[in-house]
Every structure is written in structure tokens, then in C-alpha cells.
Design a protein around this motif. Structure first.
Motif, PDB file in Angstrom:
ATOM      1  N   GLY A  31     -10.455  17.619 -73.759  1.00 36.63           N
ATOM      2  CA  GLY A  31     -10.013  18.900 -73.225  1.00 36.63           C
ATOM      3  C   GLY A  31     -10.022  18.891 -71.710  1.00 36.63           C
ATOM      4  N   LEU A  32      -8.874  19.221 -71.138  1.00 36.70           N
ATOM      5  CA  LEU A  32      -8.767  19.173 -69.680  1.00 36.70           C
ATOM      6  C   LEU A  32      -9.698  20.180 -69.012  1.00 36.70           C
ATOM      7  CD1 LEU A  32      -4.939  18.619 -69.163  1.00 36.70           C
ATOM      8  CD2 LEU A  32      -6.778  16.945 -69.269  1.00 36.70           C
ATOM      9  N   GLY A  33      -9.964  21.283 -69.679  1.00 33.70           N
ATOM     10  CA  GLY A  33     -10.921  22.245 -69.142  1.00 33.70           C
ATOM     11  C   GLY A  33     -12.311  21.649 -69.032  1.00 33.70           C
ATOM     12  N   ASN A  34     -12.686  20.838 -70.013  1.00 35.95           N
ATOM     13  CA  ASN A  34     -13.989  20.165 -69.967  1.00 35.95           C
ATOM     14  C   ASN A  34     -14.033  19.126 -68.848  1.00 35.95           C
ATOM     15  OD1 ASN A  34     -15.021  21.618 -72.152  1.00 35.95           O
ATOM     16  ND2 ASN A  34     -14.200  20.158 -73.622  1.00 35.95           N
ATOM     17  N   VAL A  35     -12.927  18.421 -68.668  1.00 31.74           N
ATOM     18  CA  VAL A  35     -12.853  17.437 -67.579  1.00 31.74           C
ATOM     19  C   VAL A  35     -12.997  18.161 -66.241  1.00 31.74           C
ATOM     20  CG1 VAL A  35     -11.400  15.724 -66.425  1.00 31.74           C
ATOM     21  CG2 VAL A  35     -11.429  15.834 -68.923  1.00 31.74           C
ATOM     22  N   ALA A  36     -12.271  19.261 -66.075  1.00 28.62           N
ATOM     23  CA  ALA A  36     -12.361  20.040 -64.831  1.00 28.62           C
ATOM     24  C   ALA A  36     -13.779  20.568 -64.637  1.00 28.62           C
ATOM     25  CB  ALA A  36     -11.356  21.186 -64.853  1.00 28.62           C
ATOM     26  N   GLY A  37     -14.408  21.009 -65.710  1.00 28.89           N
ATOM     27  CA  GLY A  37     -15.796  21.483 -65.628  1.00 28.89           C
ATOM     28  C   GLY A  37     -16.746  20.384 -65.191  1.00 28.89           C
TER      29      GLY A  37
END
Length: 128
Positions: A31-37
Motif C-alpha cells: 500500500g502506497l499509503g503505508n510506504v508514505a507513512g
């Protein structure tokens, strides 16, 4: 006639392409949101996580196809420099409980070779 060094560059291009394609797929799966996080958690602007994910995925595909080899190799080199200086340098070359930056240096070196030399053998760039 194909020169011997072109075979070497092809091998490097394919290995780098596969490596970054797999890393890119892994980032999209988590998940790109997890990567960004995660980027945020280590003090890097989270938006860069999206950029790195896209560079890894599409750069890997492009290298395998031989499209924009020099451009994508330069982008991958920047990603590797960023990885070394933001997360790996502090744990050393070999690392301790986590991986060091030895693999990052090898991937950076491959990217730089392709940036300098390109790779024409079995590339779409060469066909076009």
C-alpha cells in the motif's frame, strides 16, 4: 555484429530491472499509503514514498524492455543514494541486525554503469 560488452550491459540491465520491478511490486502490495507513512516515520517527506514506488515499478519495467535505460538508471541511482544516506549509512556497510548498504552500493554501481553506457541489445529504444 554484437560486441561482447553489450551482452554484459544487457545482463546488468535485466538484473537491475527485475530487482526494481520486484521492489516496486512489493511497495504497491503493501500500500502506497503505508510506504508514505514509513517515509514520514524516518523523517522524509511521505510524498517521496509515492515517487520512489513509481520509479521502482516503472523503472524496472522500462529497464526490462530497454526503454529510457539511461533516464531510469539515473532515477534509480538517486533512489539508491537516498536509501544509503537516509536509512543505511548509520548501520554500516554490512549492517548489524538489519542489512547494511552493501547491496545498495552494488545496485547504485549497476545503475551508474547503465547511465554512462546505456544498453542497446534487445532494447525497444534500439528498435525504435
Amino acid at each position: 555484429m554484437v560486441r561482447k560488452y553489450e551482452w554484459s550491459l544487457l545482463i546488468l540491465r535485466v538484473v537491475l530491472g527485475i530487482t526494481f520491478l520486484i521492489h516496486g511490486i512489493a511497495k504497491f502490495q503493501m500500500g502506497l499509503g503505508n510506504v508514505a507513512g514509513w517515509f514520514d516515520s524516518i523523517g522524509i517527506v511521505g510524498f517521496l514514498g509515492y515517487i520512489v514506488s513509481f520509479i521502482e515499478l516503472f523503472g524496472g519495467i522500462a529497464l526490462l524492455l530497454g526503454i529510457g535505460t539511461r533516464i531510469f538508471s539515473a532515477l534509480i541511482a538517486f533512489v539508491m543514494i537516498g536509501a544509503i544516506f537516509t536509512t543505511k549509512l548509520s548501520v554500516g556497510f554490512m549492517g548489524n541486525e538489519t542489512a547494511g548498504y552493501e547491496l545498495d552500493i552494488a545496485l547504485l554501481s549497476i545503475a551508474v554503469v547503465l547511465l554512462i553506457s546505456g544498453s542497446q541489445l534487445f532494447s525497444l529504444d534500439h528498435k525504435l
